[in-house]
Design a protein around this motif. Structure first.
Motif, mmCIF file in Angstrom:
data_model
loop_
_atom_site.group_PDB
_atom_site.id
_atom_site.type_symbol
_atom_site.label_atom_id
_atom_site.label_comp_id
_atom_site.label_asym_id
_atom_site.label_seq_id
_atom_site.Cartn_x
_atom_site.Cartn_y
_atom_site.Cartn_z
ATOM 1 N N ASN A 149 14.939 36.540 -30.470
ATOM 2 C CA ASN A 149 15.575 35.819 -29.360
ATOM 3 C C ASN A 149 16.986 36.326 -29.106
ATOM 4 O O ASN A 149 17.414 36.422 -27.950
ATOM 5 C CB ASN A 149 15.577 34.316 -29.619
ATOM 6 C CG ASN A 149 14.217 33.691 -29.438
ATOM 7 O OD1 ASN A 149 13.357 34.229 -28.740
ATOM 8 N ND2 ASN A 149 14.005 32.547 -30.062
ATOM 9 N N ASP A 150 17.716 36.625 -30.168
ATOM 10 C CA ASP A 150 19.061 37.190 -30.011
ATOM 11 C C ASP A 150 18.999 38.484 -29.198
ATOM 12 O O ASP A 150 19.760 38.680 -28.252
ATOM 13 C CB ASP A 150 19.694 37.483 -31.377
ATOM 14 C CG ASP A 150 19.997 36.244 -32.206
ATOM 15 O OD1 ASP A 150 19.998 35.117 -31.661
ATOM 16 O OD2 ASP A 150 20.232 36.418 -33.415
ATOM 17 N N GLU A 151 18.060 39.345 -29.551
ATOM 18 C CA GLU A 151 17.922 40.621 -28.850
ATOM 19 C C GLU A 151 17.492 40.417 -27.401
ATOM 20 O O GLU A 151 17.975 41.118 -26.499
ATOM 21 C CB GLU A 151 16.915 41.509 -29.572
ATOM 22 C CG GLU A 151 16.775 42.890 -28.946
ATOM 23 C CD GLU A 151 15.814 43.764 -29.713
ATOM 24 O OE1 GLU A 151 16.299 44.652 -30.432
ATOM 25 O OE2 GLU A 151 14.585 43.548 -29.595
ATOM 26 N N ALA A 152 16.608 39.464 -27.165
ATOM 27 C CA ALA A 152 16.172 39.175 -25.790
ATOM 28 C C ALA A 152 17.358 38.746 -24.929
ATOM 29 O O ALA A 152 17.474 39.157 -23.772
ATOM 30 C CB ALA A 152 15.089 38.102 -25.793
ATOM 31 N N CYS A 153 18.254 37.950 -25.497
ATOM 32 C CA CYS A 153 19.445 37.514 -24.752
ATOM 33 C C CYS A 153 20.385 38.684 -24.500
ATOM 34 O O CYS A 153 20.954 38.801 -23.417
ATOM 35 C CB CYS A 153 20.160 36.392 -25.501
ATOM 36 S SG CYS A 153 19.260 34.832 -25.479
#
Length: 140
Positions: free
Chosen positions: A121-125
């Motif tokens: 999720n961090d990378e998606a953001c």
């Protein structure tokens, strides 16, 4: 990479985290030389988040690959990646969420590190934020 762009990236990453209902995020943007341009930590984010966000972005710039790539490298060569923390000026975090920002010729102009939720999720953001401000993330 300008301060205005860095702040726009942070805002876009936090907005994406809100859309996805993620835990409080912390976002760091570094220039191509690895210097911190901007950082924000959402209310309720834990105390190590600044170092984690900066470490994801700094590691990506330092090795020229995403922090996800560093995590994959750590699985293959743990001794090598483990030794880098001592020489990396802002640390190195081998977990997804750190992406290199590039210009039209794929030259690094900075990096973003996001932390606070799952690494995916961090990378998606981070990816959504880079795109939202009209910039590009380095291709694998």
């Amino acid at each position: 990479m300008t301060l205005e762009q860095a702040n726009q990236i942070i805002g876009a990453a936090i907005l994406k985290g809100g859309e996805l209902g993620l835990r409080p995020l912390s976002v760091a943007v570094l220039d191509a030389g690895g210097h911190l341009l901007a950082f924000q930590r959402q209310d309720g984010a834990s105390t190590l988040r600044p170092q984690l966000a900066i470490g994801k972005a700094s590691g990506a710039l330092g090795l020229g690959i995403s922090s996800r790539g560093i995590a994959e490298m750590a699985a293959e060569r743990p001794g090598f990646v483990g030794s880098l923390g001592a020489i990396a000026p802002h640390g190195m975090v081998p977990a997804a969420g750190g992406l290199i920002i590039v210009d039209g010729e794929q030259r690094p102009i900075g990096a973003v590190g996001v932390t606070g939720d799952s690494s995916d999720n961090d990378e998606a953001c981070a990816a959504a934020a880079i795109s939202a401000v009209g910039l590009m993330a380095q291709r694998a």
